[in-house]
Design an enzyme around this catalytic site. Structure first.
Site, PDB file in Angstrom:
ATOM      1  N   LYS A  33      -5.378 126.874 -12.523  1.00 30.07           N
ATOM      2  CA  LYS A  33      -5.094 125.454 -12.772  1.00 30.07           C
ATOM      3  C   LYS A  33      -5.509 124.614 -11.560  1.00 30.07           C
ATOM      4  O   LYS A  33      -5.765 125.171 -10.477  1.00 30.07           O
ATOM      5  CB  LYS A  33      -3.606 125.280 -13.078  1.00 30.07           C
ATOM      6  CG  LYS A  33      -2.685 125.660 -11.924  1.00 30.07           C
ATOM      7  CD  LYS A  33      -1.225 125.718 -12.369  1.00 30.07           C
ATOM      8  CE  LYS A  33      -0.329 126.117 -11.202  1.00 30.07           C
ATOM      9  NZ  LYS A  33       1.058 126.381 -11.631  1.00 30.07           N
ATOM     10  N   ARG A 128      12.084 122.959 -16.576  1.00 32.68           N
ATOM     11  CA  ARG A 128      10.818 122.245 -16.416  1.00 32.68           C
ATOM     12  C   ARG A 128       9.997 122.348 -17.693  1.00 32.68           C
ATOM     13  O   ARG A 128       9.695 121.361 -18.325  1.00 32.68           O
ATOM     14  CB  ARG A 128      10.060 122.806 -15.206  1.00 32.68           C
ATOM     15  CG  ARG A 128       8.883 121.968 -14.779  1.00 32.68           C
ATOM     16  CD  ARG A 128       8.140 122.548 -13.593  1.00 32.68           C
ATOM     17  NE  ARG A 128       7.474 123.810 -13.906  1.00 32.68           N
ATOM     18  CZ  ARG A 128       6.568 124.393 -13.115  1.00 32.68           C
ATOM     19  NH1 ARG A 128       6.236 123.821 -11.972  1.00 32.68           N
ATOM     20  NH2 ARG A 128       6.000 125.533 -13.459  1.00 32.68           N
ATOM     21  N   TYR A 242      -5.819 104.297  16.168  1.00 33.77           N
ATOM     22  CA  TYR A 242      -4.911 103.311  15.573  1.00 33.77           C
ATOM     23  C   TYR A 242      -3.528 103.386  16.217  1.00 33.77           C
ATOM     24  O   TYR A 242      -2.999 104.475  16.453  1.00 33.77           O
ATOM     25  CB  TYR A 242      -4.760 103.576  14.071  1.00 33.77           C
ATOM     26  CG  TYR A 242      -5.950 103.123  13.253  1.00 33.77           C
ATOM     27  CD1 TYR A 242      -6.389 101.807  13.282  1.00 33.77           C
ATOM     28  CD2 TYR A 242      -6.613 104.030  12.442  1.00 33.77           C
ATOM     29  CE1 TYR A 242      -7.474 101.401  12.523  1.00 33.77           C
ATOM     30  CE2 TYR A 242      -7.699 103.640  11.670  1.00 33.77           C
ATOM     31  CZ  TYR A 242      -8.120 102.316  11.713  1.00 33.77           C
ATOM     32  OH  TYR A 242      -9.181 101.916  10.960  1.00 33.77           O
ATOM     33  N   MET A 290      -8.821 107.563   8.028  1.00 29.37           N
ATOM     34  CA  MET A 290      -9.332 107.890   6.694  1.00 29.37           C
ATOM     35  C   MET A 290     -10.454 108.925   6.742  1.00 29.37           C
ATOM     36  O   MET A 290     -10.476 109.877   5.957  1.00 29.37           O
ATOM     37  CB  MET A 290      -9.819 106.620   5.991  1.00 29.37           C
ATOM     38  CG  MET A 290     -10.187 106.845   4.540  1.00 29.37           C
ATOM     39  SD  MET A 290     -10.808 105.371   3.734  1.00 29.37           S
ATOM     40  CE  MET A 290      -9.356 104.342   3.674  1.00 29.37           C
TER      41      MET A 290
HETATM   42  C1  PLP Z   1       1.455 127.656 -11.125  1.00 31.38           C
HETATM   43  C2  PLP Z   1       2.093 128.656 -12.023  1.00 31.38           C
HETATM   44  C3  PLP Z   1       1.890 130.030 -11.821  1.00 31.38           C
HETATM   45  C4  PLP Z   1       1.218 130.575 -10.581  1.00 31.38           C
HETATM   46  O1  PLP Z   1       2.145 130.472  -9.531  1.00 31.38           O
HETATM   47  P1  PLP Z   1       1.810 130.938  -8.036  1.00 31.38           P
HETATM   48  O2  PLP Z   1       3.066 130.681  -7.300  1.00 31.38           O
HETATM   49  O3  PLP Z   1       0.695 130.063  -7.582  1.00 31.38           O
HETATM   50  O4  PLP Z   1       1.423 132.365  -8.083  1.00 31.38           O
HETATM   51  C5  PLP Z   1       2.367 130.908 -12.776  1.00 31.38           C
HETATM   52  N1  PLP Z   1       3.058 130.451 -13.865  1.00 31.38           N
HETATM   53  C6  PLP Z   1       3.309 129.134 -14.068  1.00 31.38           C
HETATM   54  C7  PLP Z   1       4.070 128.712 -15.262  1.00 31.38           C
HETATM   55  C8  PLP Z   1       2.843 128.199 -13.154  1.00 31.38           C
HETATM   56  O5  PLP Z   1       3.099 126.903 -13.349  1.00 31.38           O
END
Ligand code: PLP
Length: 345
Positions: A33, A128, A242, A290
């Site tokens: 992701k 969640r 800055y 920046m």
């Molecule tokens: C992001 C996520 C993972 C991976 O988690 P890591 O801590 O990066 O290994 C697995 N399952 C779900 C539902 C996630 O949101």
């Protein structure tokens, strides 16, 4: 050229996947992701597919499209956010597998794409994503009859092995799923390290693949070298940057390097981070701006062409610690302006 050089070791990502796979007796998937934790989901997914991963997870259907394009047909691409309104065409055309999170999503999936693969996400206390106890009790029989490819939940505190939440969620997950025929998944990187009771049929590591905590023995994946644009000599008492946030306490040489908060180098690093020239530490002085940072190179004997911010002396987690955040945020913040170099044999 003044863009920083971001080196990404695809072999290290594959080695980390193999090392996590070797810790379990079950299938190891891969979480890609957020564009593969900021490192390019397509390249990462191809490297992991070559290493043997057959199942990939993304947060949303749009991300699944990029991964499908990279992998072609075959590997399973699962979507954590499930089957959202408007996702049906993408799920169908790209053969994505939604992890449905609610009765609403389950109904949408069964009506729009009957007979097409799906998984179930259960909430075991994180509050969640996923169906809660009552909702699951009401739909479990119907859902299981349609043969979900996976029934999964997610741990809230797996990076703290002694946290009582781990055993609590494990117990709830078992109560919700014991005896079902569908494959089960509970562990991300942290959960893999908690031990075999947490492994079930499929694990879902993300961060450990990318070389960061809690997978302490991970191979580092990222190196970030920042070019020096200019070096100037300061007299004692002169100020830098800055807000005049730093003042020279001795005659100093200050290097201006080409990266800043627009490149994901958090402003909270100001006055705190260290860059490296080989084995010599060089303190970041003044504020991160920046596009630029200023570094005290007075103690170097040579004139540096570049300084290393992420590398052998300071990994992603160490930098995150200085910034007051976690490796996940450092990686996913790495900006679009770096020249990215992907290394694989
Ligand atoms: C992001 C996520 C993972 C991976 O988690 P890591 O801590 O990066 O290994 C697995 N399952 C779900 C539902 C996630 O949101």
């Amino acid at each position: 050229m003044s863009s920083g050089a971001l080196h990404i070791d695809l072999d290290a990502i594959a080695a980390n996947w193999r090392a996590l796979d070797a810790l379990t007796g079950c299938e190891t998937a891969a979480v890609v992701k957020a564009d593969g934790y900021g490192l390019d989901a397509a390249r990462v997914a191809r490297a992991l597919a070559r290493a043997g991963a057959r199942r990939f997870f993304v947060a949303m259907a749009e991300e699944g499209a990029a991964v499908r394009e990279a992998l072609g047909p075959g590997p399973e691409i699962c979507v954590f956010s499930g089957h959202m309104r408007g996702d049906t065409d993408m799920i169908s055309d790209l053969a994505l597998t939604p992890m449905v999170n609610s009765l609403d999503q389950l109904t949408r999936h069964f009506e729009a794409l009957p007979g097409r693969p799906f998984g179930i996400q259960l909430d075991t206390g994180m509050n969640r994503l996923g169906m809660e106890w009552d909702e699951w009790a009401a739909v479990a029989a119907v859902a299981l009859a349609e043969r979900p490819v996976l029934v999964m939940s997610h741990l809230a505190c797996a990076d703290e092995p002694d946290h009582p939440m781990n055993a609590y969620q494990l117990d709830v997950f078992q109560q919700m799923t014991d005896g079902i025929a569908a494959p089960r998944s509970l562990a991300a990187t942290g959960g893999i390290l908690l031990g075999p009771q947490y492994h079930f049929d499929v694990t879902r590591p993300g961060i450990g693949l990318y070389g960061a905590a809690p997978f302490a023995s991970a191979r580092p994946v990222v190196q970030l070298d920042l070019p020096v644009v200019q070096i100037r000599a300061l007299q004692e008492g002169e100020v830098v940057g800055y807000g005049n946030a730093w003042q020279a306490a001795r005659p100093s040489r200050i290097a201006t390097v080409a990266a800043g908060y627009a490149d994901g180098l958090l402003r909270s690093l100001s006055g705190k981070a260290t860059l490296w020239h080989g084995d010599t530490p060089c303190p970041l002085v003044g504020r991160v701006s920046m596009d630029l940072m200023t570094v005290d190179v007075t103690d170097l004997t040579e004139v540096p062409e570049a300084l290393t911010l992420i590398g052998p002396h300071q990994g992603v987690d160490a930098l995150a610690e200085v910034a007051g955040t976690i490796g996940y945020e450092v990686l996913t913040s790495l900006g679009a302006r770096y020249a990215r170099h992907y290394h694989s044999r």
